[in-house]
Motif scaffolding. Structure first.
Motif, PDB file in Angstrom:
ATOM      1  N   GLY A  67       0.803  -1.253   0.146  1.00 40.14           N
ATOM      2  CA  GLY A  67       0.076   0.023   0.135  1.00 40.14           C
ATOM      3  C   GLY A  67       1.008   1.304   0.041  1.00 40.14           C
ATOM      4  O   GLY A  67       0.548   2.285  -0.418  1.00 40.14           O
ATOM      5  N   ALA A  81       3.285   1.732  -1.786  1.00 41.40           N
ATOM      6  CA  ALA A  81       3.909   2.004  -3.119  1.00 41.40           C
ATOM      7  C   ALA A  81       3.076   3.161  -3.918  1.00 41.40           C
ATOM      8  O   ALA A  81       2.524   2.871  -4.661  1.00 41.40           O
ATOM      9  N   THR A  82       3.351   4.249  -3.356  1.00 44.83           N
ATOM     10  CA  THR A  82       2.744   5.561  -4.006  1.00 44.83           C
ATOM     11  C   THR A  82       3.684   6.833  -3.644  1.00 44.83           C
ATOM     12  O   THR A  82       4.307   6.706  -2.882  1.00 44.83           O
ATOM     13  N   GLY A  83       3.309   7.747  -4.673  1.00 45.82           N
ATOM     14  CA  GLY A  83       4.224   8.986  -4.587  1.00 45.82           C
ATOM     15  C   GLY A  83       4.154   9.693  -3.309  1.00 45.82           C
ATOM     16  O   GLY A  83       3.215   9.848  -2.557  1.00 45.82           O
ATOM     17  N   ILE A  87      -4.608  -0.208  -0.033  1.00 42.66           N
ATOM     18  CA  ILE A  87      -4.941   0.454  -1.470  1.00 42.66           C
ATOM     19  C   ILE A  87      -5.736   1.683  -0.940  1.00 42.66           C
ATOM     20  O   ILE A  87      -6.463   1.775  -0.284  1.00 42.66           O
ATOM     21  N   ILE A 126      -2.272   7.044   1.139  1.00 40.72           N
ATOM     22  CA  ILE A 126      -1.249   8.278   0.660  1.00 40.72           C
ATOM     23  C   ILE A 126      -0.148   8.605   1.650  1.00 40.72           C
ATOM     24  O   ILE A 126      -0.146   8.186   2.807  1.00 40.72           O
TER      25      ILE A 126
END
Length: 526
Positions: free
Chosen positions: A447, A449-451, A496, A499
């Protein structure tokens, strides 16, 4: 917690036997008994199940034979499959084979594909499989008969317990030697093996349990092992208490050099990551045309507009102002969102060679070093590199897949050769220090794996350094807590859609819970 390579573990066994006089068969007995106890505790209702134990010709098979004895004593229905002729079993394994024979534990020799094919129907009725086929000493790819057996065991989709290591897994790299058992539970002996703590090894290991087999603690200390698993206890012990009579000046001042057009979020996240980690003060240096928007966005962060290029990135003319800004600062975190503009790149290279306080080099500041890596040897301060695998690949002029195939080796080589600290981000982040030590963090999840996640981590490392933490401790604490915050968010809300700001906001709670010894945190250690 220490971790060992295959050769280090073999050396420790040898020291226990030759220096301390512990008979090898005692180590085998301790291993098998501990594994049997773990199996009994792990599976509910095992007494009513049929357990098939696959035995190789070496010590791994000997461990499996010991397991069979203890399970048999508890009334478990056992079927042994010997994958080598009895005549080829020797040493401690032979002693245990003789004992098993006298105990009348069912055993069949299955030494070739003909026998294997005849027994497949029987194997399909097993409830649990114990893999004692190859162990940690494998040096070549699994082929032929053993490959066929491993493929079939995996296809059965039965619960699999691997003894010491999944057969076929390289316990140094974590990559399978052609093929590997896909275990649900791996019971390893003495210490966890490096390849069992990193991907892709984790996909084959399943849940990992470590059994103490009686190797003296003194031997473990004297072994000078260079690889470690970061644990809750390590992090808890490193976090400092705060004096009641203290103020913001006691907790340091971090300078963040970050941001460009379209990338102001990276600057904000790094700054907030530092504050939420406990830094007393944070100043953000930002290209001057972007300063107003950051003043509005960041209430608690001070900002300093700096000279910029026509493209609204940092100009080389900002050098003297940044040098002046470092006075009374404890560290500089630079790179998030700064772009790869030529002037910005030149500015970063000059700062690396001229600043005298710890530098956390992230993102585009790492990219600025591509082709100029040796400039790190000219640095006057402690350097912390925080690349993701793609940035590390650009830094070294290799492919990302090459980095991923040897994360431990590459992190260690860069840290040692250039005298820096390396935080190689990704699943199971690797921290390397200039002395060649490696630390593997068990926290984090997909989860994250996001900017922006890496920007938060950069700020956290800087935040802990300015509070007075040693650089290595700051890296270990930050990586572990960063991942743990993500794990708890995934547990509570799902992974999912997570942030980076979710992690920022969770940091104070995680730090508090570690200090208060919340027991649920310990579940993350493996």
């Amino acid at each position: 917690m220490r971790a060992a390579t295959t050769s280090e573990m073999k050396d420790l066994d040898k020291v226990a036997i030759e220096t301390y006089g512990i008979p090898s068969i005692v180590l085998m007995e301790n291993a098998g008994r501990g594994a049997a106890e773990t199996i009994l505790n792990y599976f509910d209702g095992i007494i009513d199940k049929k357990v098939g134990i696959f035995i190789g010709k070496g010590n791994n098979g000997g461990d499996g034979l010991v397991i069979s004895r203890y399970l048999n004593q508890k009334g478990v229905q056992i079927q042994l499959y010997l994958l080598a002729p009895k005549s080829r079993i020797s040493g401690d394994a032979k002693i245990n084979l003789d004992i098993v024979s006298k105990m009348n534990i069912p055993l069949v020799e299955m030494t070739n594909n003909e026998a294997f094919n005849q027994l497949k129907g029987e194997m399909n009725h097993l409830d649990i499989i114990v893999d004692g086929i190859l162990g940690i000493g494998l040096t070549s790819d699994v082929k032929g008969f053993f490959k066929d057996v491993i493929e079939y065991i995996n296809r059965l989709k039965k619960p699999i317990v691997s003894v010491d290591a999944p057969s076929g897994l390289d316990c140094d790299s974590g990559w399978p030697k052609g093929i590997s058992i896909e275990a649900d539970l791996t019971i390893t002996f003495g210490l966890p093996k490096v390849g069992q703590l990193i991907y892709p090894g984790l996909d084959f290991v399943g849940k990992l349990k470590v059994i103490d087999i009686g190797i003296p603690n003194e031997a473990l200390i004297n072994a000078n092992l260079k690889c470690h698993l970061v644990t809750y206890d390590m992090v808890k012990g490193a976090i400092k208490d705060r004096a009641p009579n203290s103020h913001k000046g006691n907790y340091g001042h971090l300078l963040v050099i970050a941001g460009s057009v379209g990338k102001t979020g990276a600057a904000a996240l790094a700054s907030l990551g530092a504050l939420r980690s406990g830094a007393g003060l944070v100043t953000l240096g930002i290209p001057e045309s972007l300063n107003l928007s950051m003043e509005v966005k960041l209430t608690e962060v001070m900002t300093k507009p700096l000279p910029e290029t026509y493209e609204h990135t940092f100009s080389l003319e900002a050098l003297e102002q940044i040098q002046a800004l470092t006075l009374k600062k404890g560290a500089v975190a630079m790179g998030p969102g700064i772009s790869t503009h030529p002037q910005t790149r030149e500015l970063i290279l000059r700062l690396i060679t001229e600043l005298t306080i710890p530098l956390i080099i992230d993102a585009d500041a790492v990219n600025a070093l591509a082709g100029y890596l040796d400039i790190l040897k000219q640095a006057k301060s402690q350097i912390i590199l925080t690349p993701h695998p793609g940035e590390m690949a650009r830094l070294l002029g290799i492919s990302t897949s090459e980095v991923q195939k040897d994360r431990v080796g590459i992190a260690r080589a860069v840290a040692r050769e250039h005298g820096v600290y390396v935080v190689l981000k990704g699943a199971r982040t690797i921290i390397g220090d200039p002395e060649g030590n490696i630390y593997i963090s068990p926290t984090g999840n997909p989860g994250m794996a996001t900017g922006g996640m890496g920007d938060v981590l950069t700020g956290m490392i800087g935040g802990f350094i300015v509070q007075g933490y040693e650089v290595l401790d700051a890296c270990l604490i930050s990586v572990y807590i960063h991942g743990l915050a993500g794990d708890l968010i995934a547990r509570d809300k799902g992974g999912i859609g997570m942030i980076a700001m979710d992690v920022v906001e969770r940091l104070p709670e995680v730090i508090r819970d570690i200090k208060q010894m919340k027991t649920y945190i310990r579940e993350s250690d493996f």
